[in-house]
Design an enzyme around this catalytic site. Structure first.
Site, PDB file in Angstrom:
ATOM      1  N   ARG A  50      -2.343   6.051  -7.436  1.00 39.85           N
ATOM      2  CA  ARG A  50      -1.315   7.064  -7.227  1.00 39.85           C
ATOM      3  C   ARG A  50      -0.254   6.960  -8.326  1.00 39.85           C
ATOM      4  O   ARG A  50      -0.099   5.928  -8.962  1.00 39.85           O
ATOM      5  CB  ARG A  50      -0.639   6.878  -5.861  1.00 39.85           C
ATOM      6  CG  ARG A  50      -1.556   7.123  -4.691  1.00 39.85           C
ATOM      7  CD  ARG A  50      -0.919   6.677  -3.393  1.00 39.85           C
ATOM      8  NE  ARG A  50      -0.651   5.250  -3.373  1.00 39.85           N
ATOM      9  CZ  ARG A  50       0.242   4.660  -2.596  1.00 39.85           C
ATOM     10  NH1 ARG A  50       0.970   5.381  -1.773  1.00 39.85           N
ATOM     11  NH2 ARG A  50       0.408   3.363  -2.635  1.00 39.85           N
ATOM     12  N   LYS A  78      -0.816  -5.159  -3.918  1.00 31.95           N
ATOM     13  CA  LYS A  78      -2.005  -4.318  -3.723  1.00 31.95           C
ATOM     14  C   LYS A  78      -2.384  -3.587  -5.010  1.00 31.95           C
ATOM     15  O   LYS A  78      -3.564  -3.567  -5.397  1.00 31.95           O
ATOM     16  CB  LYS A  78      -1.743  -3.328  -2.580  1.00 31.95           C
ATOM     17  CG  LYS A  78      -2.885  -2.392  -2.270  1.00 31.95           C
ATOM     18  CD  LYS A  78      -2.808  -1.870  -0.858  1.00 31.95           C
ATOM     19  CE  LYS A  78      -1.427  -1.354  -0.512  1.00 31.95           C
ATOM     20  NZ  LYS A  78      -1.034  -0.157  -1.310  1.00 31.95           N
ATOM     21  N   LYS A  80      11.641  -0.756  -3.775  1.00 32.29           N
ATOM     22  CA  LYS A  80      10.236  -1.143  -3.712  1.00 32.29           C
ATOM     23  C   LYS A  80       9.681  -1.488  -5.086  1.00 32.29           C
ATOM     24  O   LYS A  80       8.867  -2.386  -5.242  1.00 32.29           O
ATOM     25  CB  LYS A  80       9.408  -0.025  -3.086  1.00 32.29           C
ATOM     26  CG  LYS A  80       7.910  -0.347  -3.016  1.00 32.29           C
ATOM     27  CD  LYS A  80       7.142   0.813  -2.436  1.00 32.29           C
ATOM     28  CE  LYS A  80       5.644   0.532  -2.415  1.00 32.29           C
ATOM     29  NZ  LYS A  80       5.052   0.500  -3.757  1.00 32.29           N
ATOM     30  N   ALA A 120       2.404   6.453   2.259  1.00 33.87           N
ATOM     31  CA  ALA A 120       1.568   6.326   3.451  1.00 33.87           C
ATOM     32  C   ALA A 120       2.383   6.177   4.723  1.00 33.87           C
ATOM     33  O   ALA A 120       1.841   6.329   5.817  1.00 33.87           O
ATOM     34  CB  ALA A 120       0.624   5.138   3.303  1.00 33.87           C
ATOM     35  N   PHE A 130      -0.035 -17.842  -5.511  1.00 32.14           N
ATOM     36  CA  PHE A 130       1.297 -18.247  -5.949  1.00 32.14           C
ATOM     37  C   PHE A 130       1.258 -19.748  -6.218  1.00 32.14           C
ATOM     38  O   PHE A 130       0.536 -20.494  -5.552  1.00 32.14           O
ATOM     39  CB  PHE A 130       2.346 -17.933  -4.881  1.00 32.14           C
ATOM     40  CG  PHE A 130       2.826 -16.510  -4.871  1.00 32.14           C
ATOM     41  CD1 PHE A 130       4.062 -16.167  -5.403  1.00 32.14           C
ATOM     42  CD2 PHE A 130       2.046 -15.488  -4.339  1.00 32.14           C
ATOM     43  CE1 PHE A 130       4.518 -14.853  -5.397  1.00 32.14           C
ATOM     44  CE2 PHE A 130       2.474 -14.182  -4.322  1.00 32.14           C
ATOM     45  CZ  PHE A 130       3.715 -13.853  -4.853  1.00 32.14           C
ATOM     46  N   PHE A 168       0.412   1.121   1.511  1.00 31.87           N
ATOM     47  CA  PHE A 168       0.869   0.160   2.518  1.00 31.87           C
ATOM     48  C   PHE A 168      -0.305  -0.560   3.192  1.00 31.87           C
ATOM     49  O   PHE A 168      -1.318  -0.823   2.557  1.00 31.87           O
ATOM     50  CB  PHE A 168       1.806   0.830   3.523  1.00 31.87           C
ATOM     51  CG  PHE A 168       3.083   1.328   2.887  1.00 31.87           C
ATOM     52  CD1 PHE A 168       3.906   0.461   2.171  1.00 31.87           C
ATOM     53  CD2 PHE A 168       3.474   2.651   2.992  1.00 31.87           C
ATOM     54  CE1 PHE A 168       5.082   0.907   1.574  1.00 31.87           C
ATOM     55  CE2 PHE A 168       4.657   3.106   2.399  1.00 31.87           C
ATOM     56  CZ  PHE A 168       5.455   2.228   1.691  1.00 31.87           C
ATOM     57  N   THR A 221      -1.485  -4.396  -8.047  1.00 31.97           N
ATOM     58  CA  THR A 221      -1.871  -5.436  -9.006  1.00 31.97           C
ATOM     59  C   THR A 221      -3.324  -5.844  -8.791  1.00 31.97           C
ATOM     60  O   THR A 221      -4.092  -6.014  -9.748  1.00 31.97           O
ATOM     61  CB  THR A 221      -0.951  -6.660  -8.852  1.00 31.97           C
ATOM     62  OG1 THR A 221       0.409  -6.243  -8.988  1.00 31.97           O
ATOM     63  CG2 THR A 221      -1.233  -7.711  -9.902  1.00 31.97           C
ATOM     64  N   TRP A 226      -2.707 -11.763 -11.564  1.00 32.30           N
ATOM     65  CA  TRP A 226      -1.323 -11.538 -11.991  1.00 32.30           C
ATOM     66  C   TRP A 226      -1.014 -12.400 -13.219  1.00 32.30           C
ATOM     67  O   TRP A 226      -0.373 -11.936 -14.168  1.00 32.30           O
ATOM     68  CB  TRP A 226      -0.353 -11.882 -10.841  1.00 32.30           C
ATOM     69  CG  TRP A 226       1.076 -11.563 -11.162  1.00 32.30           C
ATOM     70  CD1 TRP A 226       1.727 -10.372 -10.970  1.00 32.30           C
ATOM     71  CD2 TRP A 226       2.047 -12.453 -11.740  1.00 32.30           C
ATOM     72  NE1 TRP A 226       3.033 -10.463 -11.387  1.00 32.30           N
ATOM     73  CE2 TRP A 226       3.260 -11.727 -11.864  1.00 32.30           C
ATOM     74  CE3 TRP A 226       2.010 -13.783 -12.159  1.00 32.30           C
ATOM     75  CZ2 TRP A 226       4.419 -12.292 -12.390  1.00 32.30           C
ATOM     76  CZ3 TRP A 226       3.166 -14.351 -12.687  1.00 32.30           C
ATOM     77  CH2 TRP A 226       4.351 -13.609 -12.802  1.00 32.30           C
TER      78      TRP A 226
END
Length: 559
Positions: A95, A72, A106, A274, A383, A302, A74, A411
């Site tokens: 954030r 998210k 995480k 969150a 991916f 999240f 990224t 990415w």
């Protein structure tokens, strides 16, 4: 391919004063530099921007998170870079990371691959000291509570009804339940206590919702820290603590300016989780970005059932902000995980599992479009293991919901790889039309009914149950005039239910509220559900084991 930190360390950064001047028109006089590549923006300067029109607000959210990863942050960074590439003046608004996840499991919150904000090591570690200031303000208040009791307890605080905990910015399960003030009368009155992680502190929530230093101080004074022997609330203002707390936070309240790998501006400020708080960056940061850019890309924590719901029902309700469009982030791998595939098998094609797991994405899309009333696009992080057939199935299912799907490669390719997402976002924004934006519940609803609305409308639950003690507390809160506050649900991020193992889109379940907390300064009521903890623990193999310094003094192993 190089690791995230290796990519970040090879980047060519511009001095932050150059980024501020060239991209945002901010002169040096309005910046407070923290080295060459990060700075705080002066609040007095931000006040001068109030007459400017607002840019368009893009909310990035996601499916329910999985061990497979969704990306998210990224996507937020990549989309911001992409919007700038196609000629829009875009600002990213994120954030700040907590050290708990950085050293836990995480990871950080600076993006990844070629879609990162930098300097990545600084951002993921101490940054500009905002979290330290929040922890100090929180713990000053805790110390003043115990000190007041020790020196005669003029306010007649009932030591059994102290509601304020100390905090530390680290996952430490040993601090969840403690006994403090041991060692004799000189150390105060022994009592059972505990720690939360900094991001769960009400000070963090206040910090992110405050609109000025004056508002910050007022909100800090309203914090209810304990109750008297007559069960009357005791506030930080009663303890005369709020002034000193505001002093500790006065510099932290200035938003932080950094840059992306492509030298585009990014404002990072605040960082509540969150799953245990409201999961949004500061109102001051978002408002500043909207005055400085034509497009602002921000994220909520999240999945859309947690972060996006709180962004709308708490942050938007309190600030007047309104998103113009939402981006829902997903990966084929994560959707197959929601379809029941083991993590080790996610790289193998599996249309049946993908079809089953798509229920999770469909629920989030239905909520964003039907409940929150926002137009949206699904951004699929690519991916190399993805197949054309899997992407085709995803598009086919989303077409039934009239929701576009774009496969993004930011990415690996940076902003270039997200240009199609950017164009779709601009198309949805410029298409406009009558706003259907809506909250999940009315402000006038009771606290119980607000919780039921979130559970049934967003989580797909059949009902909500409450411990008897919780029902009594909610009735008292309603009676004492807090019934108009929004609800902040603390629950697992991994499922629509309170069971983290319930993947996909469970429905008909019952959400149980086991604890309720009043956040009178932040002006919301926290409903704690299931086994969620406000002080996480470290995993068996924490990320801290891999983080180190090399012989040249550079940070290694940080993602």
């Amino acid at each position: 391919m190089a690791s995230d930190i290796e990519i970040a360390q090879k980047a060519t950064l511009k001095r932050i004063s150059q980024v501020a001047k060239e991209r945002l028109g901010i002169d040096d006089a309005h910046l407070e530099p923290y080295g060459h590549y990060k700075a705080k923006i002066n609040l007095d300067y931000l006040d001068t921007l109030k007459g400017r029109p607002d840019g368009k607000l893009v909310l990035v959210t996601a499916i329910s998170p999985t061990p497979a990863g969704e990306g998210k942050t990224t996507t937020t960074v990549g989309l911001g870079d992409a919007l700038n590439r196609i000629g829009k003046k875009a600002v990213i608004c994120l954030r700040e990371p907590s050290l708990g996840p950085v050293f836990g499991m995480k990871g950080g919150a600076a993006g990844g691959g070629y879609a990162q904000v930098v300097p990545m090591e600084d951002i993921n570690l101490h940054f500009t000291g905002d979290f330290s200031a929040i922890a100090l303000a929180n713990n000053l208040l805790a110390a003043m509570i115990d000190n007041h009791i020790h020196h005669g307890n003029e306010l007649r605080i009932d030591v059994r009804r102290i509601a304020w905990k100390r905090v530390v910015d680290m996952n430490d399960r040993a601090l969840r339940e403690i006994v403090n003030s041991l060692g004799g009368p000189g150390n105060g009155y022994p009592r059972q206590d505990g720690f939360d992680i900094v991001v769960a502190s009400e000070v963090m929530a206040i910090f992110c919702l405050a609109t000025s230093l004056k508002d910050l101080k007022e909100r800090l004074g309203n914090i209810v820290v304990a109750y008297t022997v007559d069960q009357k609330p005791v506030t930080a203002r009663d303890l005369k603590a709020h002034g000193a707390m505001a002093v500790l936070l006065k510099d932290a309240l200035k938003p932080n300016l950094v840059q992306t790998l492509e030298n585009n501006p990014a404002i990072l400020h605040g960082g509540p989780f969150a799953n245990i708080a409201h999961g949004c960056n500061s109102v001051i940061a978002t408002r500043a970005a909207l005055k400085l850019g034509d497009y602002v890309v921000t994220e909520a924590g999240f999945g859309a059932d947690l972060g996006a719901e709180k962004f709308i029902d708490i942050k938007c309700r309190k600030s007047g902000l309104r998103p113009d469009v939402a981006v829902i982030v997903a990966t084929v791998r994560a959707l197959k995980f929601h379809g029941g595939v083991d993590v080790k098998e996610l790289n193998k094609p599996n249309l049946a599992a993908l079809e089953k797991g798509l229920a999770n994405l469909e629920r989030h899309v239905a909520n964003v479009r039907g409940v929150y009333g926002l137009p949206c696009v699904v951004s699929v992080n690519h991916f190399t293991f993805d197949t054309d057939e899997e992407h085709a199935l995803l598009r086919e299912r989303m077409a039934k919901l009239e929701t576009p799907v774009v496969v993004a490669r930011h990415w690996a390719e940076g902003g270039k790889g997200a240009e199609e997402v950017a164009r779709k976002v601009v198309e949805l924004v410029e298409k406009g039309g009558p706003s259907r934006f809506s909250f999940v519940y009315d402000e006038s609803a009771t606290l119980v009914d607000k919780m039921k609305a979130i559970a049934t409308r967003v989580y797909g639950a059949a009902d909500v149950t409450f411990d008897a003690k919780v029902r009594q507390q909610l009735a008292r809160l309603q009676q004492d005039g807090y019934g108009h506050y929004p609800v902040c649900v603390a629950k697992t991020q991994y499922s629509f239910s309170t069971d983290p193992s319930a993947k996909g889109a469970p429905s008909g379940h019952v959400v149980h509220v086991r604890e309720v907390r009043l956040a009178a300064g932040a002006e919301f009521i926290v409903m704690i559900c299931g086994d969620i903890m406000t002080m996480p623990g470290l995993p068996k193999v924490p990320s801290a084991e891999k983080i180190d310094l090399d012989e040249a003094g550079r940070v290694v192993g940080l993602f």
